[in-house]
Design a protein around this motif. Structure first.
Motif, PDB file in Angstrom:
ATOM      1  N   ASP A   1       0.818  -1.212   0.000  1.00 14.97           N
ATOM      2  CA  ASP A   1       0.000   0.000   0.000  1.00 14.97           C
ATOM      3  C   ASP A   1       0.855   1.266   0.000  1.00 14.97           C
ATOM      4  O   ASP A   1       0.452   2.310  -0.529  1.00 14.97           O
ATOM      5  CB  ASP A   1      -0.921   0.019   1.221  1.00 14.97           C
ATOM      6  CG  ASP A   1      -2.028  -1.026   1.111  1.00 14.97           C
ATOM      7  OD1 ASP A   1      -2.368  -1.413  -0.024  1.00 14.97           O
ATOM      8  OD2 ASP A   1      -2.523  -1.466   2.155  1.00 14.97           O
ATOM      9  N   HIS A   2       2.034   1.183   0.610  1.00 16.07           N
ATOM     10  CA  HIS A   2       2.954   2.328   0.684  1.00 16.07           C
ATOM     11  C   HIS A   2       4.362   1.847   0.346  1.00 16.07           C
ATOM     12  O   HIS A   2       5.221   1.719   1.224  1.00 16.07           O
ATOM     13  CB  HIS A   2       2.917   2.955   2.084  1.00 16.07           C
ATOM     14  CG  HIS A   2       1.565   3.448   2.494  1.00 16.07           C
ATOM     15  ND1 HIS A   2       1.018   4.614   2.003  1.00 16.07           N
ATOM     16  CD2 HIS A   2       0.629   2.916   3.326  1.00 16.07           C
ATOM     17  CE1 HIS A   2      -0.190   4.793   2.526  1.00 16.07           C
ATOM     18  NE2 HIS A   2      -0.449   3.780   3.338  1.00 16.07           N
ATOM     19  N   PRO A   3       4.615   1.598  -0.951  1.00 16.45           N
ATOM     20  CA  PRO A   3       5.883   0.989  -1.348  1.00 16.45           C
ATOM     21  C   PRO A   3       7.027   1.974  -1.575  1.00 16.45           C
ATOM     22  O   PRO A   3       8.153   1.555  -1.827  1.00 16.45           O
ATOM     23  CB  PRO A   3       5.525   0.310  -2.670  1.00 16.45           C
ATOM     24  CG  PRO A   3       4.466   1.199  -3.255  1.00 16.45           C
ATOM     25  CD  PRO A   3       3.681   1.754  -2.094  1.00 16.45           C
ATOM     26  N   ALA A   4       6.747   3.270  -1.506  1.00  9.09           N
ATOM     27  CA  ALA A   4       7.779   4.258  -1.857  1.00  9.09           C
ATOM     28  C   ALA A   4       7.481   5.573  -1.157  1.00  9.09           C
ATOM     29  O   ALA A   4       6.397   5.774  -0.593  1.00  9.09           O
ATOM     30  CB  ALA A   4       7.832   4.454  -3.363  1.00  9.09           C
ATOM     31  N   GLU A   5       8.467   6.474  -1.192  1.00  9.74           N
ATOM     32  CA  GLU A   5       8.259   7.816  -0.655  1.00  9.74           C
ATOM     33  C   GLU A   5       9.088   8.824  -1.437  1.00  9.74           C
ATOM     34  O   GLU A   5      10.125   8.489  -2.007  1.00  9.74           O
ATOM     35  CB  GLU A   5       8.637   7.887   0.822  1.00  9.74           C
ATOM     36  CG  GLU A   5      10.109   7.728   1.112  1.00  9.74           C
ATOM     37  CD  GLU A   5      10.423   7.980   2.577  1.00  9.74           C
ATOM     38  OE1 GLU A   5       9.898   8.958   3.125  1.00  9.74           O
ATOM     39  OE2 GLU A   5      11.202   7.197   3.158  1.00  9.74           O
ATOM     40  N   ASP A   6       8.596  10.060  -1.465  1.00 13.65           N
ATOM     41  CA  ASP A   6       9.333  11.157  -2.087  1.00 13.65           C
ATOM     42  C   ASP A   6      10.206  11.826  -1.049  1.00 13.65           C
ATOM     43  O   ASP A   6       9.761  12.091   0.072  1.00 13.65           O
ATOM     44  CB  ASP A   6       8.362  12.187  -2.672  1.00 13.65           C
ATOM     45  CG  ASP A   6       7.627  11.659  -3.890  1.00 13.65           C
ATOM     46  OD1 ASP A   6       8.193  10.805  -4.584  1.00 13.65           O
ATOM     47  OD2 ASP A   6       6.485  12.091  -4.132  1.00 13.65           O
ATOM     48  N   VAL A   7      11.453  12.097  -1.400  1.00 10.26           N
ATOM     49  CA  VAL A   7      12.374  12.826  -0.536  1.00 10.26           C
ATOM     50  C   VAL A   7      12.497  14.245  -1.094  1.00 10.26           C
ATOM     51  O   VAL A   7      13.035  14.445  -2.184  1.00 10.26           O
ATOM     52  CB  VAL A   7      13.749  12.136  -0.476  1.00 10.26           C
ATOM     53  CG1 VAL A   7      14.705  12.946   0.388  1.00 10.26           C
ATOM     54  CG2 VAL A   7      13.606  10.716   0.061  1.00 10.26           C
ATOM     55  N   THR A   8      11.990  15.202  -0.355  1.00  7.72           N
ATOM     56  CA  THR A   8      11.983  16.588  -0.808  1.00  7.72           C
ATOM     57  C   THR A   8      13.348  17.223  -0.605  1.00  7.72           C
ATOM     58  O   THR A   8      13.998  16.979   0.413  1.00  7.72           O
ATOM     59  CB  THR A   8      10.922  17.383  -0.019  1.00  7.72           C
ATOM     60  OG1 THR A   8       9.653  16.728  -0.135  1.00  7.72           O
ATOM     61  CG2 THR A   8      10.792  18.803  -0.556  1.00  7.72           C
ATOM     62  N   PRO A   9      13.832  18.046  -1.540  1.00  9.19           N
ATOM     63  CA  PRO A   9      15.134  18.698  -1.379  1.00  9.19           C
ATOM     64  C   PRO A   9      15.188  19.563  -0.128  1.00  9.19           C
ATOM     65  O   PRO A   9      14.193  20.152   0.291  1.00  9.19           O
ATOM     66  CB  PRO A   9      15.253  19.569  -2.633  1.00  9.19           C
ATOM     67  CG  PRO A   9      14.331  18.952  -3.622  1.00  9.19           C
ATOM     68  CD  PRO A   9      13.198  18.383  -2.831  1.00  9.19           C
TER      69      PRO A   9
END
Length: 283
Positions: free
Chosen positions: A29-37
């Protein structure tokens, strides 16, 4: 999810913002995430399931156990099939060079490998993470950096001063004024900043200002965006929106709405634990 921050030893505080650990399970359901600069450089050692860097139009890349995240201008997306177990060092923009002097140029890029030194360091810390003693693993990393600093040959004083001014002024400092404060010409400042930090002073200032605005919106997503743009010295609302979107791939309004949703989720969840260490362990 488990997360904890550690203040660095006093000898490292001009270089390291903090050490941090994170243990997080990724699910279908939550396989990834965004890393914000942001305006920091991260040295990450992962003792769990590997991260996979997912880039649009490019082949997915599995990250090594130890890797460097330099100053980014766009969000990065990391996927994982399992649980990551991270021990990381958050360097100031100028701070990584004494420990990674052979990588003096290009610290603004994501490094695929950091070499045998850092693999050996990961091996030394592995048993501590395996026994769930993250405090000991952080101490091993910290001790290594202290020893590395003692043998560093790089003179960073002027650029450190310039970068610190940018942080203290929250990114609101003209390059000409910065050069004058450091007794450098604008050209010298530009060249030395690029050599030491990997980006120009202007680029770092934009990163710092974005980071400050992002933190404000994370804490209070309902505040006025117009007032926020004025407070942080943007020429107008259009400039504010353009600058924010360039770093975050979303407008400040869209980000604020995401933070409102996220705050509601965290209020409803009881299985997320955040720990904050008040001080570093003595060495």
């Amino acid at each position: 999810m488990k997360y904890k921050e550690y203040l660095p030893h006093s000898s490292l505080q001009d270089h390291v913002k903090c050490f941090w650990i994170m243990e997080r399970e990724y699910t279908p359901d939550h396989p990834a995430e965004d890393v914000t600069p942001d305006a920091f450089i991260e040295l990450i050692v992962n003792f769990g399931a590997p991260y996979v860097l997912q880039m649009e139009g490019a082949t997915d890349r599995e990250m090594p156990r130890a890797f460097l995240m330099g100053l980014q201008s766009k969000p990065l997306k990391f996927g994982c099939d399992g649980t990551v177990k991270l021990v990381a060092t958050r360097f100031y923009a100028w701070g990584a060079l004494p420990f990674l002097a052979d990588r003096a140029r290009g610290l603004d890029n994501l490094s695929a490998t950091l070499g045998r030194e850092w693999d050996n360091l990961a091996t030394r810390a592995e048993s501590s993470v395996g026994s769930d003693d993250y405090d000991a693993a952080v101490a091993i990393v910290e001790d290594h950096l202290v020893q590395r600093l003692l043998t560093a040959k790089v003179d960073l004083k002027k650029i450190q001063s310039a970068a610190k001014m940018l942080y203290l002024q929250k990114g609101q400092f003209r390059a000409a004024e910065l050069a004058e404060q450091c007794n450098l010409s604008s050209r010298q400042l530009q060249r030395q900043f690029q050599d030491v930090v990997g980006v120009s002073a202007k680029t770092l200032a934009r990163s710092i200002r974005f980071e400050e605005v992002r933190k404000r919106l994370m804490l209070d997503p309902e505040q006025s965006l117009t007032e926020l743009a004025y407070e942080y010295g943007y020429a107008d609302q259009a400039h504010f929106i353009h600058d924010f979107k360039e770093f975050a791939d979303r407008t400040p309004g869209e980000f604020a709405r995401e933070m409102q949703t996220l705050q509601a989720i965290f209020r409803d969840r009881e299985n997320v634990v955040f720990l904050q260490a008040p001080s570093a362990s003595g060495h």
